[in-house]
Design an enzyme around this catalytic site. Structure first.
Site, mmCIF file in Angstrom:
data_model
loop_
_atom_site.group_PDB
_atom_site.id
_atom_site.type_symbol
_atom_site.label_atom_id
_atom_site.label_comp_id
_atom_site.label_asym_id
_atom_site.label_seq_id
_atom_site.Cartn_x
_atom_site.Cartn_y
_atom_site.Cartn_z
ATOM 1 N N THR A 33 59.339 31.462 17.909
ATOM 2 C CA THR A 33 60.669 32.023 18.082
ATOM 3 C C THR A 33 60.726 32.807 19.393
ATOM 4 O O THR A 33 59.745 33.431 19.781
ATOM 5 C CB THR A 33 60.990 32.962 16.901
ATOM 6 O OG1 THR A 33 60.794 32.234 15.677
ATOM 7 C CG2 THR A 33 62.408 33.484 16.958
ATOM 8 N N GLY A 34 61.885 32.769 20.060
ATOM 9 C CA GLY A 34 62.059 33.556 21.283
ATOM 10 C C GLY A 34 62.477 32.708 22.464
ATOM 11 O O GLY A 34 62.460 31.475 22.408
ATOM 12 N N THR A 36 61.218 32.195 25.592
ATOM 13 C CA THR A 36 60.238 31.344 26.289
ATOM 14 C C THR A 36 59.792 30.197 25.397
ATOM 15 O O THR A 36 59.664 29.055 25.835
ATOM 16 C CB THR A 36 59.028 32.178 26.743
ATOM 17 O OG1 THR A 36 59.489 33.293 27.529
ATOM 18 C CG2 THR A 36 58.095 31.337 27.614
ATOM 19 N N ASP A 90 53.991 30.266 20.361
ATOM 20 C CA ASP A 90 54.875 31.376 20.012
ATOM 21 C C ASP A 90 54.857 32.416 21.126
ATOM 22 O O ASP A 90 53.947 32.430 21.967
ATOM 23 C CB ASP A 90 54.407 32.007 18.687
ATOM 24 C CG ASP A 90 55.554 32.551 17.849
ATOM 25 O OD1 ASP A 90 56.630 32.801 18.417
ATOM 26 O OD2 ASP A 90 55.356 32.731 16.632
ATOM 27 N N ASP A 93 55.812 40.291 22.013
ATOM 28 C CA ASP A 93 56.463 41.433 22.653
ATOM 29 C C ASP A 93 55.463 42.267 23.443
ATOM 30 O O ASP A 93 55.819 42.902 24.435
ATOM 31 C CB ASP A 93 57.164 42.285 21.600
ATOM 32 C CG ASP A 93 58.248 41.489 20.883
ATOM 33 O OD1 ASP A 93 59.196 41.062 21.552
ATOM 34 O OD2 ASP A 93 58.128 41.267 19.665
ATOM 35 N N LYS A 103 54.442 41.469 17.663
ATOM 36 C CA LYS A 103 55.530 40.503 17.590
ATOM 37 C C LYS A 103 56.578 41.025 16.606
ATOM 38 O O LYS A 103 56.318 41.928 15.842
ATOM 39 C CB LYS A 103 55.016 39.141 17.113
ATOM 40 C CG LYS A 103 54.121 38.447 18.130
ATOM 41 C CD LYS A 103 53.517 37.148 17.631
ATOM 42 C CE LYS A 103 54.488 36.172 17.037
ATOM 43 N NZ LYS A 103 55.597 35.813 17.940
ATOM 44 N N GLY A 104 57.752 40.433 16.656
ATOM 45 C CA GLY A 104 58.777 40.798 15.688
ATOM 46 C C GLY A 104 60.052 41.318 16.302
ATOM 47 O O GLY A 104 60.919 41.822 15.589
ATOM 48 N N GLU A 112 56.295 33.858 11.333
ATOM 49 C CA GLU A 112 55.455 33.552 12.498
ATOM 50 C C GLU A 112 53.979 33.768 12.170
ATOM 51 O O GLU A 112 53.126 32.958 12.530
ATOM 52 C CB GLU A 112 55.861 34.445 13.679
ATOM 53 C CG GLU A 112 57.207 34.077 14.280
ATOM 54 C CD GLU A 112 57.701 35.099 15.297
ATOM 55 O OE1 GLU A 112 58.564 34.739 16.104
ATOM 56 O OE2 GLU A 112 57.241 36.257 15.281
ATOM 57 N N LYS A 130 54.985 41.532 29.504
ATOM 58 C CA LYS A 130 54.574 41.764 28.113
ATOM 59 C C LYS A 130 53.110 42.217 28.008
ATOM 60 O O LYS A 130 52.638 42.529 26.914
ATOM 61 C CB LYS A 130 54.769 40.488 27.288
ATOM 62 C CG LYS A 130 56.195 39.923 27.310
ATOM 63 C CD LYS A 130 57.181 40.840 26.634
ATOM 64 C CE LYS A 130 58.608 40.345 26.741
ATOM 65 N NZ LYS A 130 58.850 39.081 26.061
#
Length: 236
Positions: A33-34, A36, A90, A93, A103-104, A112, A130
């Site tokens: 998810t996200g 990129t 994936d 953050d 992450k999240g 995930e 990041k």
């Protein structure tokens, strides 16, 4: 500036493409998810459509990933129907030098974590912003909590030295609700000295479903940077 000339967008596309290029025919792929990761899903779909790879099935980690996979023609499956995942792609953050993650940011960290930890190879795609020396430097730790337990969980994380805050919706009245129907508490710690133990401790609080600390699970980090106006991708 046009989108085509935007160096940050080009960099994210290059990182996504580099990850998609690692997918081989016959693979079961965890689809993260996200922003990129979205480009990785796009490029996997393009490789599939062109015939460069075949017999790919995806396991989405969120509703967003599911929608993108369908848009780009990637057949989907579920964890009930498979016994392994070959590769998961994936975002994150935060990434520390030991390749531990927070992450999240998109509130999808529970699904995930299930998919990413199952994968034989877990590839993380991020931009250089990041990267942190220590987890928690910038980002709070997302903790998914069943609704009835919000107050006791917030008390418990405060006793651990965290500063909990219920995540509220943007352009929506009320809290963020996850794909599982739960809420998210973002917990800021002054310093995370031991992410391995903190991950376990948070998950042992009654009412917590999962938290966004990912430890000892990443095989490769693909890092995008813009240098002298040009996108580059390096590995960690």
């Amino acid at each position: 500036m046009t989108a085509a000339a935007d160096p940050v967008k080009l960099m994210k596309q290059q990182v996504g493409k580099a990850a998609a290029d690692l997918v081989k025919s016959g693979s079961i792929v965890g689809l993260g998810t996200g922003s990129t990761t979205a480009y990785a899903i796009q490029y996997i779909g393009e490789r599939l459509k062109s015939g460069e790879i075949k017999d790919i099935v995806g396991v989405p980690t969120s509703f967003q990933a599911e929608v993108l996979a369908k848009e780009y023609g990637i057949p989907l499956t579920t964890l009930d129907a498979i016994d392994h995942i070959d590769i998961a792609i994936d975002g994150a953050d935060e990434v520390d030098p030991q390749k531990n993650l927070i992450k999240g940011g998109g509130a999808a960290h529970t699904r995930e974590k299930v998919v990413d930890y199952l994968a034989d190879q877990f590839i993380v795609v991020v931009d250089a912003g990041k990267l942190v020396d220590r987890l928690g430097s910038v980002f709070a730790v997302p903790v998914e909590v069943i609704p009835m337990a919000i107050t006791p969980v917030m008390h418990a994380v405060a006793q651990l030295g965290g500063k909990p805050e219920l995540r509220m919706g943007v352009k929506k009245a009320g809290p963020v609700i996850t794909d599982q129907g739960n809420m998210v508490i973002d917990v800021k710690f002054d310093s995370i000295e031991d992410p391995v133990n903190l991950e376990k401790t948070l998950n042992n609080i009654p009412g917590v479903l999962e938290n966004g600390i990912f430890v000892n699970c990443v095989d490769l980090v693909l890092i995008g940077e813009v240098k002298e106006g040009q996108p580059v991708v390096r590995k960690m």
